[in-house]
Design a protein around this motif. Structure first.
Motif, mmCIF file in Angstrom:
data_model
loop_
_atom_site.group_PDB
_atom_site.id
_atom_site.type_symbol
_atom_site.label_atom_id
_atom_site.label_comp_id
_atom_site.label_asym_id
_atom_site.label_seq_id
_atom_site.Cartn_x
_atom_site.Cartn_y
_atom_site.Cartn_z
ATOM 1 N N LEU A 1 5.507 15.410 3.196
ATOM 2 C CA LEU A 1 5.377 15.630 1.759
ATOM 3 C C LEU A 1 4.682 16.965 1.515
ATOM 4 N N ASP A 2 5.343 17.863 0.794
ATOM 5 C CA ASP A 2 4.785 19.191 0.512
ATOM 6 C C ASP A 2 4.232 19.299 -0.909
ATOM 7 N N LYS A 3 4.957 18.759 -1.883
ATOM 8 C CA LYS A 3 4.526 18.790 -3.288
ATOM 9 C C LYS A 3 4.912 17.469 -3.928
ATOM 10 N N HIS A 4 4.083 17.031 -4.892
ATOM 11 C CA HIS A 4 4.377 15.745 -5.517
ATOM 12 C C HIS A 4 3.792 15.716 -6.921
ATOM 13 N N SER A 5 4.645 15.499 -7.888
ATOM 14 C CA SER A 5 4.245 15.225 -9.254
ATOM 15 C C SER A 5 4.695 13.790 -9.512
ATOM 16 N N PRO A 6 3.793 12.812 -9.318
ATOM 17 C CA PRO A 6 4.180 11.398 -9.359
ATOM 18 C C PRO A 6 5.096 11.053 -10.540
ATOM 19 N N GLY A 7 6.170 10.338 -10.196
ATOM 20 C CA GLY A 7 7.118 9.889 -11.214
ATOM 21 C C GLY A 7 8.132 10.922 -11.645
ATOM 22 N N LYS A 8 7.925 12.202 -11.281
ATOM 23 C CA LYS A 8 8.810 13.262 -11.772
ATOM 24 C C LYS A 8 9.497 14.066 -10.673
ATOM 25 N N PHE A 9 8.739 14.481 -9.662
ATOM 26 C CA PHE A 9 9.262 15.451 -8.704
ATOM 27 C C PHE A 9 8.515 15.347 -7.377
ATOM 28 N N ALA A 10 9.216 15.666 -6.299
ATOM 29 C CA ALA A 10 8.577 15.800 -4.990
ATOM 30 C C ALA A 10 9.388 16.778 -4.151
ATOM 31 N N ALA A 11 8.693 17.480 -3.274
ATOM 32 C CA ALA A 11 9.333 18.341 -2.280
ATOM 33 C C ALA A 11 8.867 17.865 -0.913
ATOM 34 N N LEU A 12 9.831 17.593 -0.041
ATOM 35 C CA LEU A 12 9.534 17.141 1.319
ATOM 36 C C LEU A 12 10.261 18.054 2.299
ATOM 37 N N SER A 13 9.772 18.104 3.525
ATOM 38 C CA SER A 13 10.432 18.942 4.525
ATOM 39 C C SER A 13 10.555 18.202 5.846
#
Length: 121
Positions: A26-38
């Motif tokens: 998990l790189d970035k996470h805006s709960p309920g809206k968006f996430a960036a994973l690698s």
């Protein structure tokens, strides 16, 4: 690096699925809206329907379809077994032809991930 965006029904559930079952970081996470994973050279962007500019591009997005990215493994059978124990859903059975064996895994929103194993020499 390659980037893929999937629209998902529940971002937090999808984060757990990819992180816990397929070894994404998990790189970035805006709960309920968006996430960036690698994972390796792939960045996977997860967006809730209609969230942010990417979630609104081209109309009203929804999850599912047949587009997919591929995870290559040397242990297809054990990966499938582990995913089944985690109650993962698959589209069909293992196909065995061409360069190797594959099965289509669905994330919790119905987006497809191809799990692939090259034929052993």
């Amino acid at each position: 690096m390659v980037s893929v965006r999937y629209i998902v029904i529940d971002v937090d559930e999808a984060v757990a699925f990819y992180r816990d079952n397929l070894n994404f970081k998990l790189d970035k996470h805006s709960p309920g809206k968006f996430a960036a994973l690698s994972r390796d050279e792939l960045t996977l962007y997860l967006s809730a329907p209609g969230a942010g500019s990417g979630g609104q591009a081209g109309g009203i997005p929804k999850p599912g379809g047949w587009n997919r990215f591929m995870i290559v493994t040397n242990e297809l059978d054990s990966l499938i077994e582990r995913l089944r124990r985690a109650d993962a859903s698959f589209r069909g059975d293992i196909s065995d032809g061409g360069a190797g064996r594959a099965i289509l895994l669905e994330d919790p929103s119905g987006n497809v991930i191809e799990l692939f194993e090259f034929k052993k020499d």
